[in-house]
Design a protein around this motif. Structure first.
Motif, PDB file in Angstrom:
ATOM      1  N   PRO A  42       0.807  -1.211   0.000  1.00  0.00           N
ATOM      2  CA  PRO A  42       0.000   0.000   0.000  1.00  0.00           C
ATOM      3  C   PRO A  42       0.852   1.279   0.000  1.00  0.00           C
ATOM      4  O   PRO A  42       0.399   2.326  -0.457  1.00  0.00           O
ATOM      5  N   TYR A  43       2.068   1.190   0.494  1.00  0.00           N
ATOM      6  CA  TYR A  43       3.011   2.310   0.511  1.00  0.00           C
ATOM      7  C   TYR A  43       4.405   1.745   0.252  1.00  0.00           C
ATOM      8  O   TYR A  43       4.712   0.631   0.683  1.00  0.00           O
ATOM      9  N   PRO A  44       5.280   2.500  -0.402  1.00  0.00           N
ATOM     10  CA  PRO A  44       6.630   1.994  -0.659  1.00  0.00           C
ATOM     11  C   PRO A  44       7.508   1.966   0.590  1.00  0.00           C
ATOM     12  O   PRO A  44       8.416   1.149   0.706  1.00  0.00           O
ATOM     13  N   THR A  45       7.218   2.869   1.565  1.00  0.00           N
ATOM     14  CA  THR A  45       7.998   2.971   2.801  1.00  0.00           C
ATOM     15  C   THR A  45       7.068   3.308   3.956  1.00  0.00           C
ATOM     16  O   THR A  45       5.920   3.715   3.746  1.00  0.00           O
ATOM     17  N   GLY A  46       7.567   3.164   5.171  1.00  0.00           N
ATOM     18  CA  GLY A  46       6.805   3.596   6.335  1.00  0.00           C
ATOM     19  C   GLY A  46       6.636   5.103   6.356  1.00  0.00           C
ATOM     20  O   GLY A  46       5.598   5.621   6.773  1.00  0.00           O
ATOM     21  N   LEU A  47       7.613   5.823   5.879  1.00  0.00           N
ATOM     22  CA  LEU A  47       7.540   7.276   5.828  1.00  0.00           C
ATOM     23  C   LEU A  47       6.411   7.734   4.904  1.00  0.00           C
ATOM     24  O   LEU A  47       5.699   8.695   5.207  1.00  0.00           O
ATOM     25  N   ALA A  48       6.192   7.033   3.810  1.00  0.00           N
ATOM     26  CA  ALA A  48       5.094   7.368   2.893  1.00  0.00           C
ATOM     27  C   ALA A  48       3.745   7.209   3.588  1.00  0.00           C
ATOM     28  O   ALA A  48       2.819   7.992   3.353  1.00  0.00           O
ATOM     29  N   ALA A  49       3.609   6.202   4.459  1.00  0.00           N
ATOM     30  CA  ALA A  49       2.366   6.025   5.219  1.00  0.00           C
ATOM     31  C   ALA A  49       2.153   7.210   6.166  1.00  0.00           C
ATOM     32  O   ALA A  49       1.029   7.705   6.304  1.00  0.00           O
ATOM     33  N   LEU A  50       3.213   7.697   6.798  1.00  0.00           N
ATOM     34  CA  LEU A  50       3.109   8.887   7.661  1.00  0.00           C
ATOM     35  C   LEU A  50       2.670  10.101   6.856  1.00  0.00           C
ATOM     36  O   LEU A  50       1.821  10.878   7.289  1.00  0.00           O
ATOM     37  N   ARG A  55      -0.824   7.288  11.617  1.00  0.00           N
ATOM     38  CA  ARG A  55      -0.070   7.600  12.841  1.00  0.00           C
ATOM     39  C   ARG A  55       0.669   6.351  13.296  1.00  0.00           C
ATOM     40  O   ARG A  55       0.068   5.287  13.463  1.00  0.00           O
ATOM     41  N   LEU A  56       1.959   6.483  13.511  1.00  0.00           N
ATOM     42  CA  LEU A  56       2.773   5.376  14.008  1.00  0.00           C
ATOM     43  C   LEU A  56       2.526   5.222  15.497  1.00  0.00           C
ATOM     44  O   LEU A  56       2.632   6.185  16.249  1.00  0.00           O
ATOM     45  N   PHE A  57       2.148   4.001  15.945  1.00  0.00           N
ATOM     46  CA  PHE A  57       1.960   3.826  17.379  1.00  0.00           C
ATOM     47  C   PHE A  57       2.780   2.702  17.968  1.00  0.00           C
ATOM     48  O   PHE A  57       2.832   2.566  19.171  1.00  0.00           O
ATOM     49  N   GLN A  58       3.458   1.926  17.167  1.00  0.00           N
ATOM     50  CA  GLN A  58       4.346   0.917  17.736  1.00  0.00           C
ATOM     51  C   GLN A  58       5.372   0.477  16.705  1.00  0.00           C
ATOM     52  O   GLN A  58       5.054   0.294  15.536  1.00  0.00           O
ATOM     53  N   ALA A  59       6.595   0.315  17.157  1.00  0.00           N
ATOM     54  CA  ALA A  59       7.668  -0.246  16.345  1.00  0.00           C
ATOM     55  C   ALA A  59       8.312  -1.366  17.143  1.00  0.00           C
ATOM     56  O   ALA A  59       8.351  -1.317  18.369  1.00  0.00           O
ATOM     57  N   SER A  60       8.788  -2.377  16.442  1.00  0.00           N
ATOM     58  CA  SER A  60       9.393  -3.506  17.143  1.00  0.00           C
ATOM     59  C   SER A  60      10.721  -3.096  17.782  1.00  0.00           C
ATOM     60  O   SER A  60      11.400  -2.181  17.312  1.00  0.00           O
ATOM     61  N   GLN A  61      11.063  -3.800  18.849  1.00  0.00           N
ATOM     62  CA  GLN A  61      12.343  -3.557  19.516  1.00  0.00           C
ATOM     63  C   GLN A  61      13.481  -3.975  18.610  1.00  0.00           C
ATOM     64  O   GLN A  61      13.364  -4.934  17.853  1.00  0.00           O
ATOM     65  N   GLU A  79       8.904  -4.491  12.296  1.00  0.00           N
ATOM     66  CA  GLU A  79       7.450  -4.399  12.222  1.00  0.00           C
ATOM     67  C   GLU A  79       6.994  -3.054  12.788  1.00  0.00           C
ATOM     68  O   GLU A  79       7.374  -2.673  13.887  1.00  0.00           O
ATOM     69  N   PHE A  80       6.155  -2.352  12.026  1.00  0.00           N
ATOM     70  CA  PHE A  80       5.648  -1.048  12.442  1.00  0.00           C
ATOM     71  C   PHE A  80       4.130  -1.055  12.356  1.00  0.00           C
ATOM     72  O   PHE A  80       3.563  -1.469  11.345  1.00  0.00           O
ATOM     73  N   PHE A  81       3.460  -0.603  13.415  1.00  0.00           N
ATOM     74  CA  PHE A  81       2.003  -0.521  13.456  1.00  0.00           C
ATOM     75  C   PHE A  81       1.580   0.938  13.288  1.00  0.00           C
ATOM     76  O   PHE A  81       2.079   1.811  13.998  1.00  0.00           O
ATOM     77  N   PHE A  82       0.653   1.168  12.376  1.00  0.00           N
ATOM     78  CA  PHE A  82       0.103   2.493  12.114  1.00  0.00           C
ATOM     79  C   PHE A  82      -1.402   2.449  12.314  1.00  0.00           C
ATOM     80  O   PHE A  82      -2.018   1.392  12.190  1.00  0.00           O
TER      81      PHE A  82
END
Length: 91
Positions: A42-50, A55-61, A79-82
């Motif tokens: 759905p997006y090429p990068t996590g930054l594109a989703a932002l 809204r980013l609410f969790q990233a893996s350790q 893994e990133f949750f938006f």
């Protein structure tokens, strides 16, 4: 108001790295869940989703591999949750 959740698995821990896997869940009921069935994320990068309002609410350790296991194949670890919160069509 209903929550939409987007899970992106990135190539590295950087938000501007390429998406390698994804899942999307729509609490509004407008769409069915997707788990990366298409060839295009759905997006090429996590930054594109932002940039698109997610809204980013969790990233893996970030955990280093144990000695001797640097090349083991396992789960996708970046893994990133938006989320987006939108009006429900049922309201």
């Amino acid at each position: 108001m209903r929550q939409q959740v987007l899970v992106l698995y990135l190539a590295t821990s950087a938000l501007d790295s390429d998406v390698v896997g994804w899942s999307r869940y729509d609490g509004t009921g407008r769409t069915r869940p997707t788990t990366g069935d298409s060839d295009e994320p759905p997006y090429p990068t996590g930054l594109a989703a932002l940039h698109d309002g997610w809204r980013l609410f969790q990233a893996s350790q970030l955990l280093p591999p144990q000695s001797g296991h640097e090349y083991d194949v396992s789960f996708l670890k970046h893994e990133f949750f938006f989320e987006k919160v939108e009006d429900s069509p049922h309201s």
